[in-house]
Design an enzyme around this catalytic site. Sequence first.
Site, short mmCIF file in Angstrom:
data_model
loop_
_atom_site.label_atom_id
_atom_site.label_comp_id
_atom_site.label_asym_id
_atom_site.label_seq_id
_atom_site.Cartn_x
_atom_site.Cartn_y
_atom_site.Cartn_z
CG PHE A 164 -1.88 1.20 1.15
CD1 PHE A 164 -3.00 1.16 0.33
CD2 PHE A 164 -1.63 2.36 1.88
CE1 PHE A 164 -3.87 2.26 0.24
CE2 PHE A 164 -2.49 3.46 1.79
CZ PHE A 164 -3.60 3.40 0.98
CG ASP B 17 5.72 3.40 1.75
OD1 ASP B 17 5.75 3.97 2.86
OD2 ASP B 17 4.71 3.34 1.03
CE LYS C 67 0.05 5.37 7.92
NZ LYS C 67 -1.36 5.55 8.18
#
Length: 403
Positions: free
Chosen positions: A139, A224, A253
């Site tokens: 993702f 990532d 995040k």
Amino acid sequence: MSDSQSWIDRGLTHVANTYGRYPLVAASGEGCWLTDVDGKRYLDFLAGVAVNSLGHCHPKVVAALQQQAATLLHCSNYFHIPQQIELAELLCQHSFGDRVFFCNSGAEANEAAMKLVRKYSAEQFGENRFEVITALASFHGRTIGTISATGQEKVKAGFAPMVPGFKYVPFGDIQALRTAINPNTCAIMLEPVQGEGGVNVPPAGYLQAVRELCDEKQLLLVFDEVQVGCGRTGTLFAYQHDNVEPDVMTLAKALAGGPPIGAMIAREKYAATLGPGTHGSTFGGNPLMTAAGLAAMKVMLEDGILENCVAMGDYLRQQLEALREKYPFILEVRGRGLIIGMELSIEGGEMVKTALQRGLLINCTVGKVLRFLPPLTVSKDEINQMLEILEGILVEYQEKNND
Ligand SMILES: Cc1ncc(COP(=O)(O)O)c(C=O)c1O
């Protein structure tokens, strides 16, 4: 009518309906606890999907935001920004990287990474070498570019055509990766631990083998770390577990302890390809967010956060393993630090809803994997409280299905 219900009804009218939201209307947060507008408290083992890693409203992050908000909110990247410079310095001191591009989200950080690998490769090897290999079940975000990069069909449905130039291979399978490389390949982009794809930890030696393959074929390696960076796995960055350094890494995040921020970090050799005018972001790296990032990074490095993550991660995993031995519908417990997945043989959605009713926030990915992402500041007592609620739900499921 409760305050919650009236907000939920109002939200149905004008807010875009892009999330399947739970019936919780958030009012305030402190540490591991979230309180709704009716005053009900929830033990938060989701932490804003790995954003609130220092707990809700960490006092040092809040103080930095308050001070910066009263001094300078925004000025533009036409000018130099001290907080941005200091945060870039700190990130480079503690990682493989030499330069940081700041943006506002994980998807944007990945967009920056994908632009960098394409441009570097075009300059070095010619125009057609633009393909990026990513993993199935990965993702990487919700923009057109990042859904194209994501190895899951469900995020792409209805949005064709995708951006060309992506190939997907099973995560953890080095042979599949080797086979997928062709003369057009320029980079490999992976999450060191897959988050949304079900908390998938690669087999030992896999990331090292990927690094060697990238070196052999002159490909850039992009990690990532939007979800698993910034302490989540017990080291500042997840790649540090495997002793493998990428060429480019993306963060978002937890980087600023709550406020929106994204970052792409690269080695000088590659970062140099993005010169003035090649990429940018109005808000990226603005004084407010980078002041928060600086405060959050210092807390992460100086206040024992990583040590607590390792100790509490070990404890939580042991306890979840003990539950696995008791309940046959728990297939596996896996993860690193405080990103832990519990794979069930049944759908987990109902358990998440029941947990919410009982004051516990957890989530479920890929239908059957309960995911635990508490703040890295979580205490043993809070883990025990979580386990009590969780086991209550597991026992009830077991009893219902034995009848
Ligand atoms: C690994 C990974 N990359 C990228 C993203 C996208 O980040 P954002 O939602 O901030 O755009 C996410 C979000 O969950 C993620 O887990």
